[in-house]
Design a protein around this motif. Structure first.
Motif, mmCIF file in Angstrom:
data_model
loop_
_atom_site.group_PDB
_atom_site.id
_atom_site.type_symbol
_atom_site.label_atom_id
_atom_site.label_comp_id
_atom_site.label_asym_id
_atom_site.label_seq_id
_atom_site.Cartn_x
_atom_site.Cartn_y
_atom_site.Cartn_z
ATOM 1 N N ASN A 37 0.811 -1.211 0.000
ATOM 2 C CA ASN A 37 0.000 0.000 0.000
ATOM 3 C C ASN A 37 0.844 1.260 0.000
ATOM 4 O OD1 ASN A 37 -2.511 -1.275 0.012
ATOM 5 N ND2 ASN A 37 -2.443 -1.555 2.221
ATOM 6 N N ILE A 38 2.154 1.110 0.089
ATOM 7 C CA ILE A 38 3.057 2.262 0.115
ATOM 8 C C ILE A 38 3.371 2.658 -1.327
ATOM 9 C CG2 ILE A 38 5.327 3.099 0.807
ATOM 10 C CD1 ILE A 38 5.237 0.952 3.022
ATOM 11 N N PRO A 39 3.032 3.894 -1.717
ATOM 12 C CA PRO A 39 3.342 4.317 -3.089
ATOM 13 C C PRO A 39 4.853 4.452 -3.288
ATOM 14 C CG PRO A 39 2.511 6.168 -1.822
ATOM 15 C CD PRO A 39 2.408 4.954 -0.935
ATOM 16 N N THR A 40 5.370 3.854 -4.357
ATOM 17 C CA THR A 40 6.797 3.949 -4.658
ATOM 18 C C THR A 40 6.986 4.314 -6.130
ATOM 19 O OG1 THR A 40 6.832 1.565 -5.017
ATOM 20 C CG2 THR A 40 7.576 2.335 -2.878
ATOM 21 N N PRO A 41 6.625 5.535 -6.495
ATOM 22 C CA PRO A 41 6.815 5.944 -7.885
ATOM 23 C C PRO A 41 8.297 6.155 -8.188
ATOM 24 C CG PRO A 41 6.135 7.816 -6.577
ATOM 25 C CD PRO A 41 6.094 6.609 -5.667
ATOM 26 N N GLU A 42 8.615 6.170 -9.456
ATOM 27 C CA GLU A 42 9.986 6.474 -9.853
ATOM 28 C C GLU A 42 10.289 7.928 -9.494
ATOM 29 O OE1 GLU A 42 11.969 4.242 -10.685
ATOM 30 O OE2 GLU A 42 10.721 2.653 -11.483
ATOM 31 N N ALA A 43 11.560 8.278 -9.505
ATOM 32 C CA ALA A 43 11.991 9.605 -9.080
ATOM 33 C C ALA A 43 11.510 10.711 -10.013
ATOM 34 C CB ALA A 43 13.510 9.644 -8.956
ATOM 35 N N THR A 44 11.443 10.429 -11.307
ATOM 36 C CA THR A 44 11.043 11.471 -12.259
ATOM 37 C C THR A 44 9.918 10.963 -13.164
ATOM 38 O OG1 THR A 44 12.583 10.774 -13.979
ATOM 39 C CG2 THR A 44 13.439 12.316 -12.336
ATOM 40 N N PRO A 45 9.128 11.879 -13.708
ATOM 41 C CA PRO A 45 8.082 11.456 -14.655
ATOM 42 C C PRO A 45 8.652 10.725 -15.876
ATOM 43 C CG PRO A 45 7.685 13.707 -13.939
ATOM 44 C CD PRO A 45 9.032 13.301 -13.401
ATOM 45 N N GLU A 46 9.849 11.114 -16.317
ATOM 46 C CA GLU A 46 10.466 10.444 -17.459
ATOM 47 C C GLU A 46 10.774 8.986 -17.129
ATOM 48 O OE1 GLU A 46 11.665 13.385 -16.197
ATOM 49 O OE2 GLU A 46 10.871 14.696 -17.746
ATOM 50 N N GLN A 47 11.275 8.735 -15.925
ATOM 51 C CA GLN A 47 11.561 7.367 -15.511
ATOM 52 C C GLN A 47 10.272 6.566 -15.386
ATOM 53 O OE1 GLN A 47 13.768 7.932 -11.873
ATOM 54 N NE2 GLN A 47 15.726 7.969 -12.936
ATOM 55 N N GLN A 48 9.216 7.186 -14.881
ATOM 56 C CA GLN A 48 7.928 6.506 -14.771
ATOM 57 C C GLN A 48 7.421 6.097 -16.145
ATOM 58 O OE1 GLN A 48 5.110 8.621 -12.292
ATOM 59 N NE2 GLN A 48 6.762 9.341 -10.983
ATOM 60 N N ALA A 49 7.527 7.010 -17.123
ATOM 61 C CA ALA A 49 7.071 6.718 -18.476
ATOM 62 C C ALA A 49 7.902 5.606 -19.106
ATOM 63 C CB ALA A 49 7.143 7.984 -19.325
ATOM 64 N N GLU A 50 9.217 5.625 -18.888
ATOM 65 C CA GLU A 50 10.089 4.592 -19.458
ATOM 66 C C GLU A 50 9.759 3.219 -18.877
ATOM 67 O OE1 GLU A 50 14.785 3.734 -20.376
ATOM 68 O OE2 GLU A 50 14.219 5.500 -19.233
ATOM 69 N N ARG A 51 9.508 3.164 -17.576
ATOM 70 C CA ARG A 51 9.159 1.885 -16.960
ATOM 71 C C ARG A 51 7.854 1.358 -17.540
ATOM 72 N NH1 ARG A 51 7.858 1.772 -10.801
ATOM 73 N NH2 ARG A 51 5.837 2.387 -11.571
ATOM 74 N N GLU A 52 6.886 2.245 -17.766
ATOM 75 C CA GLU A 52 5.606 1.825 -18.340
ATOM 76 C C GLU A 52 5.815 1.245 -19.738
ATOM 77 O OE1 GLU A 52 2.275 2.563 -17.119
ATOM 78 O OE2 GLU A 52 3.123 3.070 -15.163
ATOM 79 N N CYS A 53 6.688 1.843 -20.539
ATOM 80 C CA CYS A 53 6.928 1.376 -21.919
ATOM 81 C C CYS A 53 7.646 0.035 -21.935
ATOM 82 C CB CYS A 53 7.766 2.395 -22.672
ATOM 83 S SG CYS A 53 6.890 3.899 -23.087
ATOM 84 N N ILE A 54 8.566 -0.165 -21.012
ATOM 85 C CA ILE A 54 9.360 -1.386 -21.006
ATOM 86 C C ILE A 54 8.561 -2.566 -20.484
ATOM 87 C CG2 ILE A 54 11.407 -2.467 -19.951
ATOM 88 C CD1 ILE A 54 12.845 0.152 -20.270
#
Length: 57
Positions: A37-54
């Motif tokens: 339940n602990i949110p652990t997003p990536e540090a930057t929006p760019e990293q979040q987008a890259e993880r989603e694509c991969i």
């Protein structure tokens, strides 16, 4: 701590966030080992987008 998740929020791990991201990226962003339940997003929006694509969760 689940090594397949980004580091938890806060400043204690800031020095290690980029290395942790690159390590998980090299592994193809494996799925988390367990639900949290602990949110652990990536540090930057760019990293979040890259993880989603991969193929992140």
């Amino acid at each position: 701590m689940d090594q397949n998740r980004p580091l938890p929020p806060g400043t204690a791990f800031d020095a290690y966030r980029e290395q942790d991201y690159e390590r998980r990226k090299a592994l193809g962003f494996p799925k988390p080992l367990y639900y949290s339940n602990i949110p652990t997003p990536e540090a930057t929006p760019e990293q979040q987008a890259e993880r989603e694509c991969i193929g992140g969760w």
